[in-house]
Design a protein around this motif. Structure first.
Motif, PDB file in Angstrom:
ATOM      1  N   GLU A  21      11.844 -46.531  13.171  1.00  0.00           N
ATOM      2  CA  GLU A  21      11.861 -45.677  14.360  1.00  0.00           C
ATOM      3  C   GLU A  21      12.902 -46.127  15.363  1.00  0.00           C
ATOM      4  O   GLU A  21      13.570 -45.298  15.995  1.00  0.00           O
ATOM      5  N   LYS A  22      13.079 -47.416  15.509  1.00  0.00           N
ATOM      6  CA  LYS A  22      14.054 -47.964  16.465  1.00  0.00           C
ATOM      7  C   LYS A  22      15.474 -47.480  16.147  1.00  0.00           C
ATOM      8  O   LYS A  22      16.304 -47.346  17.038  1.00  0.00           O
ATOM      9  N   HIS A  23      15.746 -47.195  14.888  1.00  0.00           N
ATOM     10  CA  HIS A  23      17.073 -46.754  14.473  1.00  0.00           C
ATOM     11  C   HIS A  23      17.137 -45.247  14.215  1.00  0.00           C
ATOM     12  O   HIS A  23      18.044 -44.764  13.550  1.00  0.00           O
ATOM     13  N   GLY A  24      16.148 -44.525  14.735  1.00  0.00           N
ATOM     14  CA  GLY A  24      16.165 -43.067  14.632  1.00  0.00           C
ATOM     15  C   GLY A  24      15.677 -42.531  13.303  1.00  0.00           C
ATOM     16  O   GLY A  24      15.824 -41.344  13.017  1.00  0.00           O
ATOM     17  N   ILE A  40      13.168 -42.487   3.304  1.00  0.00           N
ATOM     18  CA  ILE A  40      13.323 -42.589   4.756  1.00  0.00           C
ATOM     19  C   ILE A  40      14.574 -41.817   5.157  1.00  0.00           C
ATOM     20  O   ILE A  40      15.637 -42.001   4.575  1.00  0.00           O
ATOM     21  N   GLU A  41      14.441 -40.957   6.159  1.00  0.00           N
ATOM     22  CA  GLU A  41      15.572 -40.179   6.660  1.00  0.00           C
ATOM     23  C   GLU A  41      16.102 -40.821   7.939  1.00  0.00           C
ATOM     24  O   GLU A  41      15.328 -41.218   8.809  1.00  0.00           O
ATOM     25  N   PHE A  42      17.437 -40.905   8.043  1.00  0.00           N
ATOM     26  CA  PHE A  42      18.100 -41.415   9.240  1.00  0.00           C
ATOM     27  C   PHE A  42      19.069 -40.362   9.749  1.00  0.00           C
ATOM     28  O   PHE A  42      19.560 -39.530   8.979  1.00  0.00           O
ATOM     29  N   PRO A  43      19.390 -40.396  11.034  1.00  0.00           N
ATOM     30  CA  PRO A  43      20.297 -39.389  11.582  1.00  0.00           C
ATOM     31  C   PRO A  43      21.721 -39.479  11.027  1.00  0.00           C
ATOM     32  O   PRO A  43      22.469 -38.502  11.087  1.00  0.00           O
ATOM     33  N   ALA A  73      23.584 -45.169  10.921  1.00  0.00           N
ATOM     34  CA  ALA A  73      22.282 -45.551  11.481  1.00  0.00           C
ATOM     35  C   ALA A  73      21.419 -46.220  10.416  1.00  0.00           C
ATOM     36  O   ALA A  73      20.724 -47.204  10.694  1.00  0.00           O
ATOM     37  N   ALA A  74      21.471 -45.708   9.197  1.00  0.00           N
ATOM     38  CA  ALA A  74      20.691 -46.307   8.107  1.00  0.00           C
ATOM     39  C   ALA A  74      21.181 -47.714   7.794  1.00  0.00           C
ATOM     40  O   ALA A  74      20.380 -48.634   7.603  1.00  0.00           O
ATOM     41  N   GLN A  75      22.497 -47.894   7.766  1.00  0.00           N
ATOM     42  CA  GLN A  75      23.032 -49.236   7.520  1.00  0.00           C
ATOM     43  C   GLN A  75      22.677 -50.187   8.656  1.00  0.00           C
ATOM     44  O   GLN A  75      22.337 -51.347   8.414  1.00  0.00           O
ATOM     45  N   GLU A  94      15.510 -57.193  12.989  1.00  0.00           N
ATOM     46  CA  GLU A  94      14.085 -56.846  12.855  1.00  0.00           C
ATOM     47  C   GLU A  94      13.738 -56.514  11.404  1.00  0.00           C
ATOM     48  O   GLU A  94      12.721 -56.975  10.887  1.00  0.00           O
ATOM     49  N   TYR A  95      14.573 -55.700  10.765  1.00  0.00           N
ATOM     50  CA  TYR A  95      14.250 -55.341   9.396  1.00  0.00           C
ATOM     51  C   TYR A  95      14.515 -56.497   8.435  1.00  0.00           C
ATOM     52  O   TYR A  95      13.810 -56.648   7.442  1.00  0.00           O
ATOM     53  N   THR A  96      15.487 -57.313   8.727  1.00  0.00           N
ATOM     54  CA  THR A  96      15.728 -58.500   7.894  1.00  0.00           C
ATOM     55  C   THR A  96      14.481 -59.378   7.887  1.00  0.00           C
ATOM     56  O   THR A  96      14.079 -59.893   6.836  1.00  0.00           O
TER      57      THR A  96
END
Length: 133
Positions: A67-70, A95-98, A102-104, A111-113
């Motif tokens: 969510e933090k990355h859209g 998972i969809e990103f804008p 943004a996905a990268q 946080e995701y690491t």
């Protein structure tokens, strides 16, 4: 009568019409480029959970990073069926990103690491990033 480019330098009103058309076309092109949205991107993940208790920690922390990355989950461990090829793992996530960027950014974020470290010893994963149309 227009005889070539040299007339644009010397014919008063015509040069202003041509200049206006060029500037107008450039403005329209710039506005169109700004209004064209980025292509969405999708992270496709196949997961074979080997340690459900440890994986639960990963599953709990990951949504906030997305969510933090859209991003937003399109599919998350729902019913699935392998249509062709080798049987897919039971857990499929989309998972969809804008945007691709943004996905990268999400995948490489601190946080995701940290979340991925929770998952490392609890699941076998195959993840792919693909740009949408």
């Amino acid at each position: 009568m227009f005889s070539g480019p040299q007339d644009l330098r010397t014919s008063g009103p015509l040069k202003y019409v041509v200049l206006g058309l060029v500037i107008g076309a450039a403005a329209v092109g710039a506005a169109w480029a700004q209004s064209t949205p980025a292509k969405k991107a999708y992270v496709l993940v196949q997961v074979d959970v080997t340690n459900p208790d440890q994986y639960a920690g990963y599953a709990k922390t990951t949504p906030a990073t997305v969510e933090k990355h859209g991003g937003r989950f399109i599919a998350r461990a729902g019913r699935s069926l392998t249509l062709e090829g080798a049987k897919a793992p039971a857990r499929i996530v989309v998972i969809e990103f804008p945007s691709y960027d943004a996905a990268q950014a999400w995948y490489h974020s601190a946080e995701y690491t940290a979340s991925r470290k929770l998952r490392a010893a609890s699941a076998m994963v195959h993840a792919v990033l693909v740009e949408g149309m």
